[in-house]
Motif scaffolding. Structure first.
Motif, mmCIF file in Angstrom:
data_model
loop_
_atom_site.group_PDB
_atom_site.id
_atom_site.type_symbol
_atom_site.label_atom_id
_atom_site.label_comp_id
_atom_site.label_asym_id
_atom_site.label_seq_id
_atom_site.Cartn_x
_atom_site.Cartn_y
_atom_site.Cartn_z
ATOM 1 N N HIS A 53 0.853 -1.090 -0.077
ATOM 2 C CA HIS A 53 -0.138 0.102 -0.092
ATOM 3 C C HIS A 53 1.038 1.317 0.178
ATOM 4 C CE1 HIS A 53 -3.005 2.776 1.119
ATOM 5 N NE2 HIS A 53 -4.061 2.032 0.618
ATOM 6 N N CYS A 104 -11.248 5.670 -3.333
ATOM 7 C CA CYS A 104 -9.964 5.399 -2.102
ATOM 8 C C CYS A 104 -9.939 6.720 -1.251
ATOM 9 C CB CYS A 104 -8.804 5.184 -2.733
ATOM 10 S SG CYS A 104 -7.512 4.883 -1.625
ATOM 11 N N CYS A 120 -1.929 10.359 -2.101
ATOM 12 C CA CYS A 120 -1.502 9.132 -2.701
ATOM 13 C C CYS A 120 -0.318 9.570 -3.809
ATOM 14 C CB CYS A 120 -2.286 8.301 -3.225
ATOM 15 S SG CYS A 120 -1.748 6.721 -3.713
ATOM 16 N N CYS A 162 -5.599 -1.494 -2.126
ATOM 17 C CA CYS A 162 -4.969 -0.549 -3.081
ATOM 18 C C CYS A 162 -5.348 -1.196 -4.419
ATOM 19 C CB CYS A 162 -3.702 -0.373 -2.800
ATOM 20 S SG CYS A 162 -3.095 0.743 -4.407
#
Length: 345
Positions: free
Chosen positions: A256, A295, A301, A330
């Motif tokens: 991740h 997400c 990210c 993920c």
């Protein structure tokens, strides 16, 4: 290099041994506060007898709430917790009090977790008093516990203010052991202590686990400490577990991007061959009351940015998936290692 790593030693073995028998299990666990703060948001988790499960993440990710809920100091608003197959989240009154003997907590702050009006012996004896143990047996057990945590019987009549921070945490550990628990939830047990004292408490916990065959849930934001203690690691972000694997696997090859960023900031020994640069985490996590679609890590990210912001990140909330015992939430977990390597090329 971390001063704590110097004290503990980088080659310290994991404290527990995963035996495969489930001792504690959370199923679709939810804890919602106030007008919709999702502190714990649908967690499924098995804890195995004899292991140390590390729970890590930034402040506010829900890890302390998860710990308190696992030992029923916080009532879940959804889902269940089972101890040795028995649903303790459905229990009340005497049955819950009996179950709690097997589940104890060591709290973060040794200054506020002890009653300043009570003497050390009274603090440690409190679980025994509630269990109806007579005075003579209580005193004998407390002296035994004071010796076990290296305070000694001379500390029985002293007040918390007469002890140092590390000694107070030893008293808190002794209290957690009074009722002979199977599981101890350690909630940031060394974060309020000086570095040299942290190492002493970590080594004490390791020794006690081996001697008493305990199971630990070790909650911390300090991955250097978790690396020494944990057999497995659960990484939390905004109320969810976003990665779960054995400690060696997570530290060597996270799947991740959030885990990779956290690990990149862990101090290493000067002789380490891992020269990866830190991965910055931009901004703060979104509000747990107003979670984004897709997400919940997408806005911070680095992997999403490297891959050109794929639509899946904003459209679909990823669930834990993977091969074997290594799972991550993920959509593009197979790219994490290659992309973090490219950052350091």
């Amino acid at each position: 290099m971390s001063e704590l790593l110097k004290e503990i030693g980088e080659t310290t073995n994991n404290a527990g041994a995963r035996l495969g028998e489930t001792i504690l299990e959370a199923r679709d666990l939810h804890v919602i506060f106030g007008t919709g703060v999702r502190a714990v948001d649908g967690i499924n988790l098995k804890i195995y007898r004899g292991e140390t499960l590390g729970v890590v993440g930034e402040s506010g990710c829900g890890k302390s709430t998860l710990g308190r809920t696992l030992c029923m100091l916080e009532a879940p608003t959804g889902g269940s917790v089972a101890l040795n197959g028995l649903p303790i989240s459905d229990m009340k009154g005497r049955s819950l009090r009996e179950a709690r003997k097997s589940l104890q907590m060591v709290f973060q702050d040794p200054y506020s977790s002890l009653d300043p009006r009570q003497r050390a012996g009274e603090i440690i004896a409190e679980p025994l008093l509630l269990a109806g143990v007579d005075k003579k047996q209580r005193q004998s057990r407390v002296n035994e516990l004071l010796d076990l945590v290296s305070i000694g019987a001379s500390g029985y009549a002293r007040f918390p203010r007469e002890f140092s921070g590390g000694q107070r945490q030893r008293i808190g550990i002794a209290r957690s052991l009074a009722a002979n628990p199977e599981i101890i939830i350690c909630d940031e047990p060394v974060s309020a202590l000086d570095v040299s004292v942290q190492a002493q408490i970590v080594n004490l916990l390791v020794s006690l686990q081996r001697k008493l065959k305990l199971t630990y849930v070790f909650i911390s934001h300090d991955l250097a400490v978790v690396r020494q203690m944990a057999d497995r690691v659960a990484v939390m972000y905004l109320g969810r577990i976003v990665e779960l694997a054995d400690a060696d696997t997570i530290f060597a090859a996270p799947r991740h991007p959030y885990t990779a960023a956290l690990l990149s900031a862990v101090p290493t020994m000067p002789t380490s061959t891992d020269k990866r640069k830190p991965i910055p985490l931009s901004g703060d996590p979104p509000s747990p009351m107003h979670l984004p679609s897709g997400c919940r890590f997408q806005a911070r990210c680095w992997l999403r940015q490297n891959l050109g912001s794929p639509d899946a990140c904003s459209a679909v909330d990823p669930m834990l998936s993977g091969t074997g015992d290594h799972q991550a939430a993920c959509h593009f977990q197979e790219h994490v290692d290659a992309q973090r390597g490219a950052r350091n090329a």
